[in-house]
Design a protein around this motif. Structure first.
Motif, PDB file in Angstrom:
ATOM      1  N   PRO A 117     -98.519 -18.824  14.007  1.00  0.00           N
ATOM      2  CA  PRO A 117     -99.136 -19.928  14.721  1.00  0.00           C
ATOM      3  C   PRO A 117    -100.065 -19.405  15.830  1.00  0.00           C
ATOM      4  O   PRO A 117    -101.201 -19.870  15.965  1.00  0.00           O
ATOM      5  N   ALA A 118     -99.585 -18.397  16.546  1.00  0.00           N
ATOM      6  CA  ALA A 118    -100.445 -17.842  17.599  1.00  0.00           C
ATOM      7  C   ALA A 118    -101.254 -16.711  16.988  1.00  0.00           C
ATOM      8  O   ALA A 118    -100.750 -15.937  16.188  1.00  0.00           O
ATOM      9  N   ARG A 119    -102.510 -16.608  17.351  1.00  0.00           N
ATOM     10  CA  ARG A 119    -103.313 -15.522  16.804  1.00  0.00           C
ATOM     11  C   ARG A 119    -102.864 -14.198  17.411  1.00  0.00           C
ATOM     12  O   ARG A 119    -102.657 -14.100  18.619  1.00  0.00           O
ATOM     13  N   LEU A 120    -102.697 -13.218  16.534  1.00  0.00           N
ATOM     14  CA  LEU A 120    -102.251 -11.923  17.037  1.00  0.00           C
ATOM     15  C   LEU A 120    -103.473 -11.125  17.461  1.00  0.00           C
ATOM     16  O   LEU A 120    -104.529 -11.222  16.842  1.00  0.00           O
ATOM     17  N   ASN A 121    -103.306 -10.330  18.521  1.00  0.00           N
ATOM     18  CA  ASN A 121    -104.456  -9.523  18.933  1.00  0.00           C
ATOM     19  C   ASN A 121    -104.600  -8.298  18.026  1.00  0.00           C
ATOM     20  O   ASN A 121    -103.710  -7.965  17.238  1.00  0.00           O
ATOM     21  N   ALA A 122    -105.746  -7.654  18.150  1.00  0.00           N
ATOM     22  CA  ALA A 122    -106.089  -6.584  17.218  1.00  0.00           C
ATOM     23  C   ALA A 122    -105.044  -5.471  17.227  1.00  0.00           C
ATOM     24  O   ALA A 122    -104.672  -4.957  16.165  1.00  0.00           O
ATOM     25  N   SER A 123    -104.526  -5.132  18.406  1.00  0.00           N
ATOM     26  CA  SER A 123    -103.610  -3.984  18.393  1.00  0.00           C
ATOM     27  C   SER A 123    -102.269  -4.375  17.767  1.00  0.00           C
ATOM     28  O   SER A 123    -101.617  -3.545  17.128  1.00  0.00           O
ATOM     29  N   ALA A 124    -101.880  -5.646  17.914  1.00  0.00           N
ATOM     30  CA  ALA A 124    -100.641  -6.086  17.255  1.00  0.00           C
ATOM     31  C   ALA A 124    -100.820  -6.043  15.733  1.00  0.00           C
ATOM     32  O   ALA A 124     -99.903  -5.645  15.002  1.00  0.00           O
ATOM     33  N   LEU A 125    -102.005  -6.419  15.274  1.00  0.00           N
ATOM     34  CA  LEU A 125    -102.262  -6.359  13.830  1.00  0.00           C
ATOM     35  C   LEU A 125    -102.269  -4.909  13.349  1.00  0.00           C
ATOM     36  O   LEU A 125    -101.677  -4.572  12.322  1.00  0.00           O
ATOM     37  N   ASP A 126    -102.924  -4.028  14.117  1.00  0.00           N
ATOM     38  CA  ASP A 126    -102.946  -2.605  13.741  1.00  0.00           C
ATOM     39  C   ASP A 126    -101.527  -2.060  13.624  1.00  0.00           C
ATOM     40  O   ASP A 126    -101.207  -1.318  12.695  1.00  0.00           O
ATOM     41  N   GLU A 127    -100.713  -2.436  14.592  1.00  0.00           N
ATOM     42  CA  GLU A 127     -99.326  -1.956  14.585  1.00  0.00           C
ATOM     43  C   GLU A 127     -98.577  -2.471  13.366  1.00  0.00           C
ATOM     44  O   GLU A 127     -97.797  -1.736  12.744  1.00  0.00           O
ATOM     45  N   ALA A 128     -98.797  -3.755  13.057  1.00  0.00           N
ATOM     46  CA  ALA A 128     -98.105  -4.339  11.900  1.00  0.00           C
ATOM     47  C   ALA A 128     -98.509  -3.614  10.616  1.00  0.00           C
ATOM     48  O   ALA A 128     -97.675  -3.350   9.749  1.00  0.00           O
ATOM     49  N   VAL A 129     -99.784  -3.267  10.530  1.00  0.00           N
ATOM     50  CA  VAL A 129    -100.259  -2.573   9.329  1.00  0.00           C
ATOM     51  C   VAL A 129     -99.627  -1.177   9.250  1.00  0.00           C
ATOM     52  O   VAL A 129     -99.115  -0.761   8.206  1.00  0.00           O
ATOM     53  N   GLU A 130     -99.630  -0.479  10.365  1.00  0.00           N
ATOM     54  CA  GLU A 130     -99.040   0.867  10.354  1.00  0.00           C
ATOM     55  C   GLU A 130     -97.559   0.804   9.981  1.00  0.00           C
ATOM     56  O   GLU A 130     -97.079   1.596   9.170  1.00  0.00           O
TER      57      GLU A 130
END
Ligand SMILES: Nc1ncnc2c1ncn2[C@@H]1O[C@H](COP(=O)(O)OP(=O)(O)OP(=O)(O)O)[C@@H](O)[C@H]1O
Ligand SMILES: [Mg+2]
Length: 256
Positions: A117-130
């Motif tokens: 629901p809340a947009r994740l910031n770029a570093s949170a997305l990077d972390e999720a991908v890693e």
């Protein structure tokens, strides 16, 4: 043992495609954190049963279902169940790797974009991908290829990516329908190894034609025949001491 020990419990589950009955009063339980294999000859209802657990069968207009399906203690046909939440907690992997025609990175964040629901910031997305790539053992290979097209990867990498993209959504259950049937021996070994690593954290149900695979990878095994669940036990028991004659005949390779 209480039902809380089981992620999936069905009671008297029957399913019809139009007039044709594909599941017959199936009472099935999958233990939390284990890998359960569904085996049986072609057409016995393995895929149909698997697709009940995330209510995908409903997509086919002529499907009627009776009986009960509880996932994580909750009846999935209750009115307050959200299909979106259900499909988030029950991930699915298919026969052929089916990454989206996007980059590796985009494949993994896709679900988060839909579900968060809340947009994740770029570093949170990077972390999720890693994290997701690390969990499936692809990080070292793909950390410099995150912008590559997912469809350009090798098939085993694609299938692992299809598993990886489920993980940021924190599923409880992962359904796999013949996940290795498009893979060669080495790729199959890798995906099986990954499944064993993911067990414990996730409850995994795998449909497989391949009895050697069921033996290698599953803790419990359920044998189906013509829409019925014939026998379900610990995998070594099922293969060494099947209780039902039909199970014995199937695992001896006398039919199917
Ligand atoms: N959408 C559908 N509409 C009508 N009948 C269907 C549909 N999907 C499956 N069936 C039928 O239901 C029965 C069970 O099919 P299902 O695909 O669940 O079997 P399976 O055990 O997964 O087989 P396989 O090992 O070949 O994948 C089969 O007789 C099949 O023809
Ligand atoms: Mg099938």
């Amino acid at each position: 043992m209480s039902d809380l020990a089981y992620s999936i419990v069905t009671r008297d589950l029957s399913l019809w495609y139009g007039e044709f009955q594909a599941l017959r009063s199936v009472s099935f339980k999958a233990r939390n954190g284990l890998i359960t294999a569904l085996i049986g000859p072609s057409g016995c209802g393995k895929t149909t049963l698997l697709r009940c657990f995330n209510r995908v069968n409903e997509r086919y207009g002529n499907v009627t279902t009776t009986g009960e399906i509880r996932l994580l203690g909750k009846n999935i046909y209750d009115e307050d169940v959200s299909l979106i939440e259900l499909r988030k907690s029950v991930g699915m992997v298919f026969q052929r790797p089916n990454p989206l025609p996007l980059t590796v990175y985009e494949n993994i964040v896709f679900g988060l974009h839909i579900h968060s629901p809340a947009r994740l910031n770029a570093s949170a997305l990077d972390e999720a991908v890693e994290q997701a790539l690390t969990d499936v053992g692809l990080w070292m290979d793909l950390k410099d290829k995150q912008k590559s097209k997912a469809t350009s990867l090798s098939l085993d990498q694609q299938q692992k990516l299809c598993i990886a993209r489920l993980l940021p959504l924190k599923p409880e259950i992962i359904l796999m329908d013949e996940p290795c049937s498009a893979l060669d021996v080495e790729a199959t070994r890798q995906v099986e190894e990954l499944m064993l690593e993911l067990a414990g954290r996730y409850t995994i149900i795998i449909v497989t034609h391949n009895m050697a695979q069921a033996k290698r990878v599953s803790h419990e095994c359920a044998f189906m025949l013509m829409g019925e669940l014939i026998e379900h036990s610990r995998t070594e028991d099922l293969f060494i001491r099947p209780l039902d004659k039909r199970t014995a005949e199937y695992i001896e390779g006398r039919f199917g």
